[in-house]
Write an enzyme that holds these catalytic residues in place. Sequence first.
Site, PDB file in Angstrom:
ATOM      1  N   CYS A  91       0.834  -1.206   0.000  1.00  0.00           N
ATOM      2  CA  CYS A  91       0.000   0.000   0.000  1.00  0.00           C
ATOM      3  C   CYS A  91       0.869   1.257   0.000  1.00  0.00           C
ATOM      4  O   CYS A  91       1.470   1.583  -1.006  1.00  0.00           O
ATOM      5  CB  CYS A  91      -0.971  -0.040   1.183  1.00  0.00           C
ATOM      6  N   HIS A 182      -3.215  -5.386   1.432  1.00  0.00           N
ATOM      7  CA  HIS A 182      -2.610  -5.630   2.746  1.00  0.00           C
ATOM      8  C   HIS A 182      -2.593  -7.130   3.051  1.00  0.00           C
ATOM      9  O   HIS A 182      -3.494  -7.633   3.733  1.00  0.00           O
ATOM     10  CB  HIS A 182      -3.402  -4.911   3.840  1.00  0.00           C
ATOM     11  N   GLU A 184      -0.863  -8.628   5.164  1.00  0.00           N
ATOM     12  CA  GLU A 184      -0.658  -8.828   6.608  1.00  0.00           C
ATOM     13  C   GLU A 184      -1.977  -8.812   7.384  1.00  0.00           C
ATOM     14  O   GLU A 184      -2.026  -9.259   8.549  1.00  0.00           O
ATOM     15  CB  GLU A 184       0.292  -7.749   7.157  1.00  0.00           C
TER      16      GLU A 184
END
Length: 209
Positions: A91, A182, A184
């Site tokens: 991002c 994202h 994660e």
Amino acid sequence: MTVNTSVEDTAGNGLTIGVLALQGAYDAHANVLRQLGATPKLVRLPSDLEGIDGLVMPGGESTTMLRFLEQRGFFDILKDFVHATPTFGTCAGVILLATDVSNPSQKSLGTLDVTVERNSYGRQIDSTILHSESKLPGDPIEMVFIRAPRITRTGAAVEILATRQNDPVLVREGHLLAATFHPELGHDPRVHRYFLDMVAQHKSKAAAD
């Protein structure tokens, strides 16, 4: 789909991975790296870059990150580091890595040969979770988009690993990896595992040279 992310995963054994911890979702990245067997190291100062095998640049506010980087000569030190060391940007991290930034234009490290349009998919309320086929092994990967940038151009040496409709969302150029989503924040560690494989290969090659 349930993907194993237990601490028994050894993909990152022996690797120390820095996580740029100026702002953003750095703790979530550190947790995934730890689950994959790597040792995460939070990077807040130029000296924290010492002794790491690779670097993750997380999402967040790229303009805020730039303000921190402009202190202590951190920006120029990080630029030299990223040119030579495996780095994974997500991002806002993609915005910092890109050679060109628009909407509006912004200073960047200029290492990844892409053009990035900031906040291209809309506001926070327009955030979404999608699944897409990719060049990574296995099922479609989970992609969490939050105020995501859009990659509008890729250089000739940039490999597109996954797309959202026709837009590249996961790309690689040599030792650099970038995701406009994202990974994660999802439940699938394969993108991080792919990066750890890149780091291990880079480390082995450097040792052999």
